[in-house]
Design a protein around this motif. Structure first.
Motif, short mmCIF file in Angstrom:
data_model
loop_
_atom_site.label_atom_id
_atom_site.label_comp_id
_atom_site.label_asym_id
_atom_site.label_seq_id
_atom_site.Cartn_x
_atom_site.Cartn_y
_atom_site.Cartn_z
N LEU A 1 8.39 11.56 -12.30
CA LEU A 1 8.00 12.09 -13.60
C LEU A 1 8.47 13.53 -13.78
CD1 LEU A 1 6.57 11.70 -16.27
CD2 LEU A 1 4.41 12.33 -15.17
N TYR B 1 10.58 5.36 -15.48
CA TYR B 1 10.51 6.43 -16.47
C TYR B 1 11.85 6.49 -17.19
CZ TYR B 1 6.48 8.16 -13.79
OH TYR B 1 5.28 8.28 -13.15
N LYS C 1 9.03 4.54 -11.28
CA LYS C 1 7.69 5.12 -11.30
C LYS C 1 7.09 5.22 -9.90
CE LYS C 1 6.52 3.95 -16.07
NZ LYS C 1 5.61 3.21 -16.99
#
Length: 257
Positions: A222, A98, A216
């Motif tokens: 996230l 991310y 990830k």
């Protein structure tokens, strides 16, 4: 009664310990990216201090480690560390990580040995030359096809210093770097002679953004990126990030985001 008080105190102590542990973030960055990220810079560098400030504001206690760039990236990919910075976006990295809102925008210049510099205006001007790229650095898109078709030869060195030393000694003809990083390393290597060793192109190769990245595979990755982005933009709007920037780079400097 005393026994009850003991268990109440013990319970709250355990809750505090668990909460604190769950809010720790293990950060890693590179060794040779002064003034942005370096163990030799104030508070680890301007980007390091900004990243640490953002995590502190969202309630994380951060620890910080400095590693070669490739190793820092692998630590985050293998979940030995939570996040690393500052990294440029690539298609390959985006499959695994991310990316945060840009924490930095940089100009990338072509550096050659003074006295032997070929005029540079476009990537094709570098055809026939040999490039040194520090391990963990992104190969700029403008050079990918030229390298893949072997119109430009490329080899890697462990560090920024390693590439600049090879540029000065002859095996490399050019390196691609942020001027701030290249000149900081050159001043460290050659001191007052730095300007006599390196030549910087007047026209940059490109302007690039750099980011905080989290794997990830990270169970909270996230959410951490989203919280980081929200607080980063808030601190940017409030002027807090500019204050850090000025502390490191002077009153005439401004955050490049």
């Amino acid at each position: 009664m005393k026994l009850s008080i003991f268990f109440v105190v013990l319970f709250h102590s355990l809750v505090w310990a668990i909460t604190s542990q769950s809010k720790e973030v293990k950060l890693v960055t590179g060794l040779d990216y002064a003034p942005y990220a370096s163990p030799d810079s104030l508070n680890g560098g301007v980007i390091t201090e900004i990243v640490s400030l953002v995590f502190s504001e969202i309630g994380y206690q951060s620890t910080l480690g400095f590693y070669p760039w490739n190793r820092a990236l692998k630590r985050v990919d293998r979940l030995k560390s939570d996040a690393t910075f500052p990294y440029a976006h690539t298609k390959e990295r985006a499959e695994k990580f991310y990316f945060s809102h840009p924490v930095h925008k940089i100009k990338l210049s072509i550096f050659q040995k003074r006295g032997q510099a070929r005029p540079f205006a476009k990537p094709e001007d570098l055809i026939g030359l040999i490039n040194c790229e520090p391990l963990g650095y992104k190969t700029e898109i403008e050079l990918v096809d030229l390298i893949e078709t072997r119109q430009i030869e490329r080899f890697s060195a462990e560090s920024v210093d390693g590439c600049l030393e090879r540029l000065a000694s002859g095996p490399a003809d050019f390196v691609v770097m942020s001027p701030s990083v290249a000149w900081a390393a050159a001043d460290r290597l050659w001191k007052d002679e730095a300007q006599n060793v390196l030549s910087e192109s007047e026209i940059p190769l490109n302007i690039s953004t750099e980011h905080l990245i989290i794997s990830k595979k990270h169970p909270h990755g996230l959410g951490m990126i989203e919280a980081f982005n929200a607080k980063f933009l808030q601190l940017l709007d409030s002027g807090a990030i500019k204050e850090v920037w000025i502390k490191h780079l002077g009153k005439d400097s401004t955050p490049l985001m």
